[in-house]
Design a protein around this motif. Structure first.
Motif, PDB file in Angstrom:
ATOM      1  N   ASP B 110       0.856  -1.185   0.000  1.00 34.97           N
ATOM      2  CA  ASP B 110       0.000   0.000   0.000  1.00 34.97           C
ATOM      3  C   ASP B 110       0.897   1.242   0.000  1.00 34.97           C
ATOM      4  N   ASN B 111       1.354   1.629  -1.197  1.00 32.76           N
ATOM      5  CA  ASN B 111       2.408   2.644  -1.267  1.00 32.76           C
ATOM      6  C   ASN B 111       1.953   4.018  -0.799  1.00 32.76           C
ATOM      7  N   ALA B 112       0.679   4.380  -1.061  1.00 33.56           N
ATOM      8  CA  ALA B 112       0.198   5.713  -0.680  1.00 33.56           C
ATOM      9  C   ALA B 112       0.254   5.873   0.838  1.00 33.56           C
ATOM     10  N   THR B 113      -0.263   4.855   1.563  1.00 35.30           N
ATOM     11  CA  THR B 113      -0.232   4.907   3.023  1.00 35.30           C
ATOM     12  C   THR B 113       1.203   4.921   3.532  1.00 35.30           C
ATOM     13  N   PHE B 114       2.046   4.100   2.867  1.00 33.64           N
ATOM     14  CA  PHE B 114       3.451   4.045   3.291  1.00 33.64           C
ATOM     15  C   PHE B 114       4.086   5.429   3.232  1.00 33.64           C
ATOM     16  N   LEU B 115       3.889   6.116   2.081  1.00 33.67           N
ATOM     17  CA  LEU B 115       4.515   7.436   1.919  1.00 33.67           C
ATOM     18  C   LEU B 115       4.025   8.403   2.991  1.00 33.67           C
ATOM     19  N   GLU B 116       2.698   8.404   3.199  1.00 35.98           N
ATOM     20  CA  GLU B 116       2.107   9.322   4.177  1.00 35.98           C
ATOM     21  C   GLU B 116       2.710   9.112   5.567  1.00 35.98           C
ATOM     22  N   ARG B 117       2.759   7.838   5.975  1.00 35.58           N
ATOM     23  CA  ARG B 117       3.227   7.550   7.331  1.00 35.58           C
ATOM     24  C   ARG B 117       4.728   7.740   7.456  1.00 35.58           C
ATOM     25  N   ALA B 118       5.474   7.387   6.400  1.00 36.33           N
ATOM     26  CA  ALA B 118       6.925   7.552   6.464  1.00 36.33           C
ATOM     27  C   ALA B 118       7.281   9.025   6.578  1.00 36.33           C
ATOM     28  N   VAL B 119       6.551   9.875   5.802  1.00 36.54           N
ATOM     29  CA  VAL B 119       6.809  11.321   5.889  1.00 36.54           C
ATOM     30  C   VAL B 119       6.496  11.826   7.287  1.00 36.54           C
ATOM     31  N   ASP B 120       5.368  11.340   7.845  1.00 35.74           N
ATOM     32  CA  ASP B 120       5.007  11.722   9.223  1.00 35.74           C
ATOM     33  C   ASP B 120       6.106  11.327  10.209  1.00 35.74           C
ATOM     34  N   ALA B 121       6.562  10.055  10.105  1.00 34.29           N
ATOM     35  CA  ALA B 121       7.566   9.556  11.055  1.00 34.29           C
ATOM     36  C   ALA B 121       8.853  10.365  10.939  1.00 34.29           C
ATOM     37  N   PHE B 122       9.283  10.621   9.686  1.00 28.93           N
ATOM     38  CA  PHE B 122      10.511  11.396   9.493  1.00 28.93           C
ATOM     39  C   PHE B 122      10.341  12.812  10.013  1.00 28.93           C
ATOM     40  N   GLY B 123       9.159  13.388   9.769  1.00 31.96           N
ATOM     41  CA  GLY B 123       8.906  14.741  10.249  1.00 31.96           C
ATOM     42  C   GLY B 123       8.990  14.825  11.762  1.00 31.96           C
ATOM     43  N   ILE B 124       8.420  13.818  12.444  1.00 31.30           N
ATOM     44  CA  ILE B 124       8.441  13.835  13.906  1.00 31.30           C
ATOM     45  C   ILE B 124       9.863  13.657  14.422  1.00 31.30           C
ATOM     46  N   ALA B 125      10.581  12.685  13.840  1.00 29.19           N
ATOM     47  CA  ALA B 125      11.958  12.472  14.287  1.00 29.19           C
ATOM     48  C   ALA B 125      12.783  13.736  14.074  1.00 29.19           C
ATOM     49  N   GLY B 126      12.580  14.366  12.911  1.00 26.84           N
ATOM     50  CA  GLY B 126      13.322  15.591  12.620  1.00 26.84           C
ATOM     51  C   GLY B 126      12.953  16.722  13.555  1.00 26.84           C
ATOM     52  N   SER B 127      11.648  16.837  13.889  1.00 27.78           N
ATOM     53  CA  SER B 127      11.250  17.950  14.755  1.00 27.78           C
ATOM     54  C   SER B 127      11.751  17.741  16.176  1.00 27.78           C
ATOM     55  N   VAL B 128      11.810  16.473  16.627  1.00 30.55           N
ATOM     56  CA  VAL B 128      12.397  16.201  17.949  1.00 30.55           C
ATOM     57  C   VAL B 128      13.864  16.628  17.955  1.00 30.55           C
ATOM     58  N   ALA B 129      14.573  16.227  16.878  1.00 38.76           N
ATOM     59  CA  ALA B 129      15.992  16.585  16.783  1.00 38.76           C
ATOM     60  C   ALA B 129      16.169  18.099  16.769  1.00 38.76           C
ATOM     61  N   MET B 130      15.286  18.801  16.017  1.00 35.85           N
ATOM     62  CA  MET B 130      15.411  20.260  15.920  1.00 35.85           C
ATOM     63  C   MET B 130      15.079  20.937  17.242  1.00 35.85           C
ATOM     64  N   GLY B 131      14.127  20.351  18.009  1.00 33.81           N
ATOM     65  CA  GLY B 131      13.811  20.904  19.323  1.00 33.81           C
ATOM     66  C   GLY B 131      15.019  20.867  20.239  1.00 33.81           C
ATOM     67  N   ILE B 132      15.712  19.702  20.237  1.00 28.65           N
ATOM     68  CA  ILE B 132      16.936  19.587  21.032  1.00 28.65           C
ATOM     69  C   ILE B 132      17.971  20.581  20.524  1.00 28.65           C
ATOM     70  N   PHE B 133      18.098  20.650  19.191  1.00 30.68           N
ATOM     71  CA  PHE B 133      19.087  21.517  18.548  1.00 30.68           C
ATOM     72  C   PHE B 133      18.886  22.966  18.991  1.00 30.68           C
ATOM     73  N   ALA B 134      17.637  23.444  18.936  1.00 30.36           N
ATOM     74  CA  ALA B 134      17.350  24.846  19.233  1.00 30.36           C
ATOM     75  C   ALA B 134      17.760  25.178  20.663  1.00 30.36           C
ATOM     76  N   VAL B 135      17.261  24.368  21.627  1.00 31.75           N
ATOM     77  CA  VAL B 135      17.529  24.697  23.031  1.00 31.75           C
ATOM     78  C   VAL B 135      19.007  24.531  23.367  1.00 31.75           C
ATOM     79  N   SER B 136      19.604  23.411  22.886  1.00 35.02           N
ATOM     80  CA  SER B 136      20.997  23.178  23.258  1.00 35.02           C
ATOM     81  C   SER B 136      21.912  24.242  22.687  1.00 35.02           C
ATOM     82  N   SER B 137      21.638  24.709  21.455  1.00 36.70           N
ATOM     83  CA  SER B 137      22.544  25.726  20.919  1.00 36.70           C
ATOM     84  C   SER B 137      22.319  27.068  21.606  1.00 36.70           C
ATOM     85  N   ALA B 138      21.083  27.354  22.025  1.00 38.76           N
ATOM     86  CA  ALA B 138      20.852  28.585  22.784  1.00 38.76           C
ATOM     87  C   ALA B 138      21.622  28.546  24.102  1.00 38.76           C
ATOM     88  N   VAL B 139      21.571  27.378  24.768  1.00 38.67           N
ATOM     89  CA  VAL B 139      22.281  27.248  26.052  1.00 38.67           C
ATOM     90  C   VAL B 139      23.783  27.367  25.842  1.00 38.67           C
TER      91      VAL B 139
END
Lengths: 251, 170
Positions: B110-139
């Motif tokens: 089911d490629n359509a569902t796969f793409l949707e969920r994979a993009v979601d998962a990557f987006g979440i992982a990336g946003s978690v990483a960016m959240g750490i990035f933002a605060v840690s570099s400010a500190v």
């Protein structure tokens, strides 16, 4: 303390820090502070997650160098904290080499949690995350048992020297097969929550956090190294679970 | 809305699960409790934000930033490495479920569902990483500024005390 002792001690501390899962920024910072404490602010330090090189010059300008290659991780954040304390102590007191070596030996032999406690923690983690992702208590029980299987398999694989990628593939494949088998026999109706909960134990949390902190401090080589590690482990998890589920889903 | 089911139980399970993860990383008891409280912080903020109709990415970014800030504060108080708290605290935000369902969609074709969920998962992982990035570099930036100010004050004090013997150490 002469230069040979200094480089030897610095290389050993760096090796332990990298092995126990500290980020590269911490390693370079710690070593440069120690070198500055012994009046060697000119020390050249090169650290990546796989190797470490330090060069200091003695009073005749003769370089003295030491290097370590590091393989095999053994995440132990308690010992990282203790080495951090030791480096504070070194910078304030400037002790002799023997004292530092004795303290390092103490840190290396610090008690870890006993195997029984570690097994229990895998059981609890598997169960708690199965519930966290919406499983029932019965599924949580089986998720915990799958967590035990993961720990057992990764100990065996570490003994034969398997890489982190292979470890992820084999463990997630075994867990998925078992979960599908459990639901096929008829204990629980679905198997997805158990797989998710149990494989959370293999999620590359340490690698992802360390890679972000390496990127912040500008260590791009180390950052890319750990990022690749994290991505490979994630892909390995997907390959293992995917192949197991795809093999069974036809029936 | 059922508060127990929506808020308290996920927090409890993430606390227990993250404490178990902390044991696997050999964190001692005192730090273990603090680190697991970090996971409650992330889970609580995530739930509260997603109830108020924030997007998935925004929720993950803000709660990762909150955990990073919490870890920096705890590390400063306990004089311990930041990693000890950060690694345990972000575990509830790891998109394990999404990644699994993306993989499941892929193997069932089911490629359509796969793409949707994979993009979601990557987006979440990336946003978690960016959240750490933002605060840690400010500190990090804050610490660097403070160190600079300290060096400057030290220099000024030295030149002052050289010229004027009456200046005492303050």
């Amino acid at each position: 303390m002469n230069e040979i002792q200094l480089t030897g001690i610095c290389a050993e501390i760096a090796r332990l820090l990298i092995k126990y899962g500290a980020e590269i920024y911490r390693v370079e910072d710690t070593i440069s502070r120690i070198c500055r404490a012994y009046d060697h602010s000119e020390a050249e330090i090169y650290a990546t997650p796989a190797n470490f090189i330090i060069t200091v010059k003695d009073k005749n300008n003769v370089p003295c160098t030491d290097s370590k290659s590091i393989s095999g991780r053994d995440t132990n954040l308690d010992r990282v904290g203790k080495i951090n304390e030791l480096s504070r102590f070194i910078c304030s007191e400037k002790p002799e080499a023997e004292i530092i070596l004795k303290k390092l030996e103490l840190i290396k032999n610090r008690k870890t949690y006993s195997p029984a406690v570690i097994y229990t923690s895998y059981f609890v983690a598997g169960g708690a995350f199965t519930m966290f992702f919406g499983g029932t208590p019965l599924e949580a029980l089986f998720g915990g048992i799958l967590g035990l299987v993961i720990h057992f398999l990764s100990i065996k694989l570490k003994k034969v020297g398997a890489s982190a990628f292979l470890n992820a593939v084999v463990c997630s494949m075994a867990v998925s097969f078992l979960a599908v088998a459990i639901s096929y026999i008829g204990f629980v109706p679905r198997f997805d929550k158990m797989i998710i909960g149990a494989t959370m134990a293999l999620a590359p949390g340490v690698a992802l956090t360390n890679c972000m902190r390496d990127f912040i401090s500008g260590d791009f080589i180390s950052g890319i190294y750990t990022l690749t590690e994290a991505l490979l482990i994630a892909v390995g998890l997907a390959v293992g679970a995917g192949s197991a589920v795809a093999a069974v889903i036809r029936f | 809305m059922d508060i127990t089911k929506e808020i308290i139980l996920p927090c409890l399970f993430s606390f227990i699960g993250c404490a178990a993860f902390g044991v696997q990383y050999n964190i001692r008891f005192r730090h273990l409790i603090a680190a697991s409280v970090g996971s409650i912080v992330s889970q609580l903020i995530y739930t509260l934000l997603s109830m108020n109709e924030f997007g998935e990415i925004q929720c993950c970014f803000i709660s990762a930033a909150a955990v990073a800030l919490f870890s920096e504060i705890m590390a400063k108080l306990n004089k311990a490495p930041v990693n000890m708290y950060l690694i345990v605290g972000i575990i509830p935000l790891v998109p394990g479920g999404l990644a699994y369902y993306a993989m499941l969609a892929l193997v069932t074709g089911d490629n359509a569902t796969f793409l949707e969920r994979a993009v979601d998962a990557f987006g979440i992982a990336g946003s978690v990483a960016m959240g750490i990035f933002a605060v840690s570099s400010a500190v990090r930036l804050f610490k660097d500024f403070r160190r600079q100010a300290k060096i400057k004050a030290d220099k000024a004090y030295r030149t002052l005390s050289k010229n004027d013997k009456s200046v005492k150490k303050f």
